[in-house]
Design an enzyme around this catalytic site. Structure first.
Site, PDB file in Angstrom:
ATOM      1  CG  HIS A  18      -1.947  -1.044   1.277  1.00 33.73           C
ATOM      2  ND1 HIS A  18      -2.110  -1.893   2.335  1.00 33.73           N
ATOM      3  CD2 HIS A  18      -2.886  -1.403   0.363  1.00 33.73           C
ATOM      4  CE1 HIS A  18      -3.127  -2.723   2.097  1.00 33.73           C
ATOM      5  NE2 HIS A  18      -3.602  -2.456   0.898  1.00 33.73           N
ATOM      6  CE  LYS A  42     -11.080  -8.015   1.047  1.00 35.16           C
ATOM      7  NZ  LYS A  42     -10.030  -7.026   0.725  1.00 35.16           N
ATOM      8  NE  ARG A  91      -2.306  -7.950  -3.918  1.00 32.66           N
ATOM      9  CZ  ARG A  91      -3.036  -8.489  -2.971  1.00 32.66           C
ATOM     10  NH1 ARG A  91      -2.543  -8.670  -1.782  1.00 32.66           N
ATOM     11  NH2 ARG A  91      -4.274  -8.860  -3.198  1.00 32.66           N
ATOM     12  CB  SER A 129      -4.285  -6.902   4.554  1.00 37.85           C
ATOM     13  OG  SER A 129      -4.030  -5.656   3.982  1.00 37.85           O
TER      14      SER A 129
HETATM   15  O1  PNS Z   1      -9.085  -3.098  -0.027  1.00 38.06           O
HETATM   16  P1  PNS Z   1     -10.298  -3.718  -0.641  1.00 38.06           P
HETATM   17  O2  PNS Z   1     -11.129  -4.429   0.387  1.00 38.06           O
HETATM   18  O3  PNS Z   1      -9.977  -4.595  -1.824  1.00 38.06           O
HETATM   19  O4  PNS Z   1     -11.187  -2.495  -1.209  1.00 38.06           O
HETATM   20  C1  PNS Z   1     -12.423  -2.697  -1.871  1.00 38.06           C
HETATM   21  C2  PNS Z   1     -13.215  -1.389  -1.838  1.00 38.06           C
HETATM   22  C3  PNS Z   1     -13.396  -0.971  -0.422  1.00 38.06           C
HETATM   23  C4  PNS Z   1     -12.472  -0.314  -2.577  1.00 38.06           C
HETATM   24  C5  PNS Z   1     -14.611  -1.622  -2.488  1.00 38.06           C
HETATM   25  O5  PNS Z   1     -15.248  -2.644  -1.798  1.00 38.06           O
HETATM   26  C6  PNS Z   1     -15.472  -0.348  -2.439  1.00 38.06           C
HETATM   27  O6  PNS Z   1     -15.274   0.555  -3.217  1.00 38.06           O
HETATM   28  N1  PNS Z   1     -16.413  -0.308  -1.491  1.00 38.06           N
HETATM   29  C7  PNS Z   1     -17.328   0.826  -1.344  1.00 38.06           C
HETATM   30  C8  PNS Z   1     -18.722   0.443  -1.843  1.00 38.06           C
HETATM   31  C9  PNS Z   1     -18.806   0.560  -3.355  1.00 38.06           C
HETATM   32  O7  PNS Z   1     -18.668   1.632  -3.913  1.00 38.06           O
HETATM   33  N2  PNS Z   1     -19.035  -0.578  -4.017  1.00 38.06           N
HETATM   34  C10 PNS Z   1     -19.141  -0.633  -5.450  1.00 38.06           C
HETATM   35  C11 PNS Z   1     -17.785  -0.880  -6.099  1.00 38.06           C
HETATM   36  S1  PNS Z   1     -17.950  -2.186  -7.212  1.00 38.06           S
END
Ligand code: PNS
Length: 159
Positions: A18, A42, A91, A129
């Site tokens: 990150h 998650k 990644r 993570s």
């Molecule tokens: O670090 P992560 O868990 O891979 O991040 C995923 C994240 C948080 C960026 C994604 O789940 C997100 O944008 N969540 C907010 C809700 C949203 O906008 N969902 C639609 C995106 S498809």
């Protein structure tokens, strides 16, 4: 026009991967907003407050980086922040399908924001993570996986 980027994620906990993405983004965009959000798919180990504190510690030296949180849809948050870019780290090819779908949906919902992917530096490409948490749980050495400023915060959580 100011180039404002939002870097959203769970950051549970943040890693050297990150940090690589933040470093690269900070050198390209005028303003980078690293924003913690709960991923409904998650279950988080660290509270949002803990994740924000760790991110703040590790990005202290970057003048154009700030740390924030949000709830709800990313595209709404991006609009509110008047950001024109969404940053994600990639990644491996296995990340791509999900990231590709997310980028396309976000573009559909907010055509003003462009998703930009960054690769971490090659030596950190394998870090996630979940790997950090597993190693910390069994009292392994995590200092080569996360920024030194937050090693103790993570160890403490698994004591
Ligand atoms: O670090 P992560 O868990 O891979 O991040 C995923 C994240 C948080 C960026 C994604 O789940 C997100 O944008 N969540 C907010 C809700 C949203 O906008 N969902 C639609 C995106 S498809």
């Amino acid at each position: 026009m100011m180039k404002i980027a939002v870097y959203p994620g769970s950051f549970d906990p943040p890693t050297l991967g990150h940090l690589d993405v933040i470093k690269k983004a900070s050198s390209i965009f005028d303003r980078v907003i690293v924003s913690v959000v709960e991923n409904p798919n998650k279950k988080a180990t660290f509270s949002k407050k803990e994740r924000v504190r760790m991110l703040k510690k590790m990005t202290k030296g970057f003048k154009n980086v700030e740390v924030d949180t949000f709830k709800g849809l990313l595209v709404n948050y991006v609009k509110k922040k008047r950001a024109n870019f969404i940053i994600r780290g990639l990644r491996a090819v296995s990340d791509f399908e999900y990231e590709f779908q997310m980028a396309l949906i976000n573009k559909k919902l907010n055509p003003q924001a462009e998703t930009v992917w960054f690769l971490p530096f090659i030596e950190h490409i394998y870090i996630s993570s979940s790997i950090v948490k597993e190693i910390a749980k069994y009292k392994g050495n995590i200092s080569c996986l996360v920024p030194e400023e937050i090693v103790e915060d993570i160890r403490r959580k698994f004591k």
